[in-house]
Design a protein around this motif. Structure first.
Motif, PDB file in Angstrom:
ATOM      1  N   LEU A  43      80.621  66.760 114.892  1.00 52.08           N
ATOM      2  CA  LEU A  43      79.846  65.571 114.568  1.00 52.08           C
ATOM      3  C   LEU A  43      79.635  65.398 113.062  1.00 52.08           C
ATOM      4  CD1 LEU A  43      77.166  65.839 117.389  1.00 52.08           C
ATOM      5  CD2 LEU A  43      79.275  64.501 117.389  1.00 52.08           C
ATOM      6  N   SER A  44      80.332  66.197 112.257  1.00 54.91           N
ATOM      7  CA  SER A  44      80.159  66.093 110.809  1.00 54.91           C
ATOM      8  C   SER A  44      80.796  64.807 110.279  1.00 54.91           C
ATOM      9  CB  SER A  44      80.774  67.302 110.110  1.00 54.91           C
ATOM     10  OG  SER A  44      82.166  67.331 110.337  1.00 54.91           O
ATOM     11  N   GLY A  50      89.767  56.445 100.766  1.00 57.63           N
ATOM     12  CA  GLY A  50      90.571  55.246 100.573  1.00 57.63           C
ATOM     13  C   GLY A  50      90.910  54.476 101.833  1.00 57.63           C
ATOM     14  N   VAL A  51      90.397  54.878 102.983  1.00 58.44           N
ATOM     15  CA  VAL A  51      90.698  54.188 104.241  1.00 58.44           C
ATOM     16  C   VAL A  51      89.392  53.695 104.847  1.00 58.44           C
ATOM     17  CG1 VAL A  51      91.744  54.394 106.516  1.00 58.44           C
ATOM     18  CG2 VAL A  51      92.641  55.738 104.631  1.00 58.44           C
ATOM     19  N   LYS A  57      83.564  50.104 106.468  1.00 55.43           N
ATOM     20  CA  LYS A  57      83.106  51.278 107.212  1.00 55.43           C
ATOM     21  C   LYS A  57      84.153  52.375 107.086  1.00 55.43           C
ATOM     22  CE  LYS A  57      81.016  48.355 110.704  1.00 55.43           C
ATOM     23  NZ  LYS A  57      81.115  47.941 112.103  1.00 55.43           N
ATOM     24  N   PRO A  58      83.750  53.602 106.740  1.00 55.14           N
ATOM     25  CA  PRO A  58      84.728  54.680 106.577  1.00 55.14           C
ATOM     26  C   PRO A  58      85.327  55.119 107.913  1.00 55.14           C
ATOM     27  CG  PRO A  58      82.515  55.516 106.307  1.00 55.14           C
ATOM     28  CD  PRO A  58      82.399  54.024 106.440  1.00 55.14           C
ATOM     29  N   ILE A  59      86.577  55.531 107.877  1.00 50.86           N
ATOM     30  CA  ILE A  59      87.276  56.067 109.047  1.00 50.86           C
ATOM     31  C   ILE A  59      87.291  57.582 108.915  1.00 50.86           C
ATOM     32  CG2 ILE A  59      89.514  56.242 110.204  1.00 50.86           C
ATOM     33  CD1 ILE A  59      90.011  53.356 109.483  1.00 50.86           C
ATOM     34  N   GLN A  60      86.961  58.281 109.987  1.00 51.43           N
ATOM     35  CA  GLN A  60      86.908  59.740 109.946  1.00 51.43           C
ATOM     36  C   GLN A  60      88.305  60.334 109.821  1.00 51.43           C
ATOM     37  OE1 GLN A  60      83.999  61.496 109.723  1.00 51.43           O
ATOM     38  NE2 GLN A  60      83.179  59.431 109.502  1.00 51.43           N
ATOM     39  N   ARG A  61      88.400  61.413 109.091  1.00 47.21           N
ATOM     40  CA  ARG A  61      89.676  62.029 108.756  1.00 47.21           C
ATOM     41  C   ARG A  61      90.286  62.806 109.914  1.00 47.21           C
ATOM     42  NH1 ARG A  61      90.284  65.568 103.474  1.00 47.21           N
ATOM     43  NH2 ARG A  61      88.857  63.909 102.920  1.00 47.21           N
ATOM     44  N   ALA A  62      89.548  63.636 110.602  1.00 42.03           N
ATOM     45  CA  ALA A  62      90.120  64.558 111.593  1.00 42.03           C
ATOM     46  C   ALA A  62      89.663  64.211 113.000  1.00 42.03           C
ATOM     47  CB  ALA A  62      89.717  65.979 111.257  1.00 42.03           C
ATOM     48  N   CYS A  63      90.332  64.809 113.958  1.00 38.72           N
ATOM     49  CA  CYS A  63      89.951  64.678 115.355  1.00 38.72           C
ATOM     50  C   CYS A  63      88.551  65.250 115.556  1.00 38.72           C
ATOM     51  CB  CYS A  63      90.967  65.416 116.217  1.00 38.72           C
ATOM     52  SG  CYS A  63      90.581  65.369 117.957  1.00 38.72           S
ATOM     53  N   ALA A  64      87.748  64.611 116.365  1.00 40.77           N
ATOM     54  CA  ALA A  64      86.368  65.053 116.548  1.00 40.77           C
ATOM     55  C   ALA A  64      86.207  66.093 117.647  1.00 40.77           C
ATOM     56  CB  ALA A  64      85.498  63.846 116.867  1.00 40.77           C
ATOM     57  N   SER A  65      87.246  66.373 118.405  1.00 48.45           N
ATOM     58  CA  SER A  65      87.133  67.302 119.521  1.00 48.45           C
ATOM     59  C   SER A  65      87.164  68.744 119.043  1.00 48.45           C
ATOM     60  CB  SER A  65      88.298  67.079 120.488  1.00 48.45           C
ATOM     61  OG  SER A  65      88.253  68.029 121.504  1.00 48.45           O
ATOM     62  N   ASN A  66      86.345  69.588 119.654  1.00 53.06           N
ATOM     63  CA  ASN A  66      86.340  71.023 119.372  1.00 53.06           C
ATOM     64  C   ASN A  66      87.071  71.790 120.454  1.00 53.06           C
ATOM     65  OD1 ASN A  66      84.979  71.012 116.967  1.00 53.06           O
ATOM     66  ND2 ASN A  66      82.969  71.265 117.881  1.00 53.06           N
TER      67      ASN A  66
END
Length: 70
Positions: A43-44, A50-51, A57-66
């Motif tokens: 959830l970080s 730049g995206v 609204k910023p787009i998250q860089r990595a997959c959120a699944s653990n």
């Protein structure tokens, strides 16, 4: 028999009693669900530089699944 999470159809409590009982249980339920979310997902806030989406609204860089990778 395992207790059901569904409310019974034939209710023998007043609305105020049900509301008070459920309001008292809400904090523990929310704590348990948040712990489950934190276990399953990252959830970080890690936005990609730049995206953005619309309205910047910023787009998250990595997959959120653990989930474990195989």
């Amino acid at each position: 028999m395992r207790p059901s999470s569904y409310a019974p159809v034939d209710i023998h409590e007043t609305f105020a009693t049900i509301m008070n009982r459920m309001s008292a249980a809400k904090a523990d339920i929310m704590k348990r669900q948040l712990a489950l979310l934190e276990e399953r997902y990252d959830l970080s806030n890690n936005p990609a530089p730049g995206v953005t989406m619309s309205r910047s609204k910023p787009i998250q860089r990595a997959c959120a699944s653990n989930s474990p990778r195989e």
